[in-house]
Write a protein that holds these residues in place. Sequence first.
Motif, PDB file in Angstrom:
ATOM      1  N   MET A 152      22.874  16.690 -21.942  1.00 43.16           N
ATOM      2  CA  MET A 152      22.258  16.348 -23.184  1.00 43.16           C
ATOM      3  C   MET A 152      20.852  16.835 -23.190  1.00 43.16           C
ATOM      4  O   MET A 152      20.273  17.122 -22.013  1.00 43.16           O
ATOM      5  N   ALA A 153      20.329  16.985 -24.335  1.00 44.02           N
ATOM      6  CA  ALA A 153      18.888  17.493 -24.486  1.00 44.02           C
ATOM      7  C   ALA A 153      17.934  16.148 -24.400  1.00 44.02           C
ATOM      8  O   ALA A 153      18.403  15.124 -24.321  1.00 44.02           O
ATOM      9  N   GLU A 154      16.526  16.612 -24.098  1.00 47.59           N
ATOM     10  CA  GLU A 154      15.659  15.478 -24.017  1.00 47.59           C
ATOM     11  C   GLU A 154      15.492  14.818 -25.434  1.00 47.59           C
ATOM     12  O   GLU A 154      14.801  15.550 -26.308  1.00 47.59           O
ATOM     13  N   ARG A 155      15.784  13.517 -25.646  1.00 47.51           N
ATOM     14  CA  ARG A 155      15.997  12.766 -26.899  1.00 47.51           C
ATOM     15  C   ARG A 155      14.558  12.793 -27.647  1.00 47.51           C
ATOM     16  O   ARG A 155      14.445  13.092 -28.801  1.00 47.51           O
ATOM     17  N   THR A 156      13.476  12.682 -26.790  1.00 46.79           N
ATOM     18  CA  THR A 156      12.046  12.499 -27.380  1.00 46.79           C
ATOM     19  C   THR A 156      11.420  13.691 -27.668  1.00 46.79           C
ATOM     20  O   THR A 156      10.410  13.756 -28.499  1.00 46.79           O
ATOM     21  N   LEU A 330      13.044   8.134 -30.791  1.00 49.32           N
ATOM     22  CA  LEU A 330      11.798   8.381 -30.358  1.00 49.32           C
ATOM     23  C   LEU A 330      10.922   7.509 -29.372  1.00 49.32           C
ATOM     24  O   LEU A 330       9.837   7.458 -28.965  1.00 49.32           O
ATOM     25  N   VAL A 331      11.681   6.189 -29.140  1.00 47.76           N
ATOM     26  CA  VAL A 331      11.204   5.210 -28.486  1.00 47.76           C
ATOM     27  C   VAL A 331      10.924   5.731 -26.949  1.00 47.76           C
ATOM     28  O   VAL A 331      11.754   6.388 -26.657  1.00 47.76           O
ATOM     29  N   GLU A 332       9.743   5.227 -26.244  1.00 46.95           N
ATOM     30  CA  GLU A 332       9.227   5.812 -24.954  1.00 46.95           C
ATOM     31  C   GLU A 332      10.408   5.142 -24.012  1.00 46.95           C
ATOM     32  O   GLU A 332      10.822   4.259 -24.344  1.00 46.95           O
ATOM     33  N   HIS A 333      10.426   5.974 -22.877  1.00 42.59           N
ATOM     34  CA  HIS A 333      11.569   5.757 -22.076  1.00 42.59           C
ATOM     35  C   HIS A 333      11.430   4.217 -21.274  1.00 42.59           C
ATOM     36  O   HIS A 333      12.136   3.556 -21.159  1.00 42.59           O
ATOM     37  N   SER A 334       9.853   3.929 -21.186  1.00 46.14           N
ATOM     38  CA  SER A 334       9.830   2.609 -20.661  1.00 46.14           C
ATOM     39  C   SER A 334       9.784   1.551 -21.700  1.00 46.14           C
ATOM     40  O   SER A 334       9.631   0.278 -21.107  1.00 46.14           O
ATOM     41  N   LYS A 335      10.111   1.728 -22.783  1.00 50.00           N
ATOM     42  CA  LYS A 335       9.970   0.566 -23.831  1.00 50.00           C
ATOM     43  C   LYS A 335      11.203   0.723 -24.640  1.00 50.00           C
ATOM     44  O   LYS A 335      11.192   0.148 -25.693  1.00 50.00           O
ATOM     45  N   VAL A 336      12.307   0.760 -23.926  1.00 52.81           N
ATOM     46  CA  VAL A 336      13.582   0.894 -24.858  1.00 52.81           C
ATOM     47  C   VAL A 336      13.964  -0.683 -25.235  1.00 52.81           C
ATOM     48  O   VAL A 336      13.819  -1.416 -24.153  1.00 52.81           O
TER      49      VAL A 336
END
Length: 380
Positions: A152-156, A330-336
């Motif tokens: 997968m690509a990096e979603r953000t 686009l949510v940050e990985h630490s704030k899913v």
Amino acid sequence: MPETNSTTDMKLSWLNNTFLEKVVKTSEEDDSLRVTSFDLGRATAAGDNYSSVMYRVKVHYTTRGHSGSRSFVIKTLPTTEKMAEMIKESNVFQRESDVISKIAPRVYDILQKASEDRKKTQPFAAKCIYSQLEYPDVIIVLEDLKEEGFRMAERTEGLDMDHCLLVLRTLAKYHAATAVLYEQDPQLFENRSGKICITTTAVDYVIKSYQKQDGDFNVLTHGDLWLNNMMFRYSESTGRVQDIRFVDFQLVNVTSAAFDLHYFLSTSPSPNLLKKHDILIEEYHKTLEETFALLDHKHLHPPIEKLKKELDKKGLFAVIIACTLLPFVLVEHSKVPDIDKVLKNEEGVKFSKKYLETLEKMVPIFEEKGWLDVEKFLKE
């Protein structure tokens, strides 16, 4: 050897050597095969997928005195109560199983038979190895594309121009072939829609507009076409993207191709491509024309003016996707967010700085196109 796995999940009581032997034997066709152990882990990270839980399992077995191993991806119901309930009511696992096991192979066959170089014709999706669709143990087992070099690509970050062009060229071939197949065998596409369980004005509009309408360029849409529902393979020599597979066909529907285009363009390209969407649409249309000509179905090809008019007609859908789904992308990985709490209105999505910056760039474009005139769309 005993059955082993790297994660413990009481809801996976069915996942044992006996079950995995049945899965492996569907492709190996060897009665002497015996599974000795397996390793299990999550196939996706938090925020990468909400409509299912995906595991990657590596199966170790013996057969006729030799040992071997196979890797699979297993999709099951979400662990969150509210989402699992929605998925069950929507019957999306049945729809996905039907598409990847019945329709996708025929779409691939149509294109391969018409191609002068059959080796260049690639499948659109991972192969379905096994499915079990009785609740509560709803299971789809897929080939592990990671084993074939896909990732997968990096979603953000969003997709660059090379990735977007590959996506839209592949989507055009898929759309064209499904339109041809629909003309040849419409019964194959029956019951390719499902109930959507959300209750807002915006979604009411989407449900109404999403219905198949005569006169539109109707195809079998993917329905959930964002960058985490596609995997890419890259050239070992140049590092450039060269191949793609679509995944997660749970929201397929026979309706306007404009919905897939809006869904992808509103969620997945890098923000610096916002003013180049017309180039992407034109490349999609060009590939459509080439594919319909190859399949000897030029009469199904929509003129570019008609396609753009259809996109404008469905423009509010792009705005809704940008306002409702793009924050999750686009949510940050630490704030899913906890999706169950979101669905119960107990928690909201925390807008990331990247989302707010992207939306700020999108709004003037939507306004220029007239897609923010909500009353106009609701009257149509």
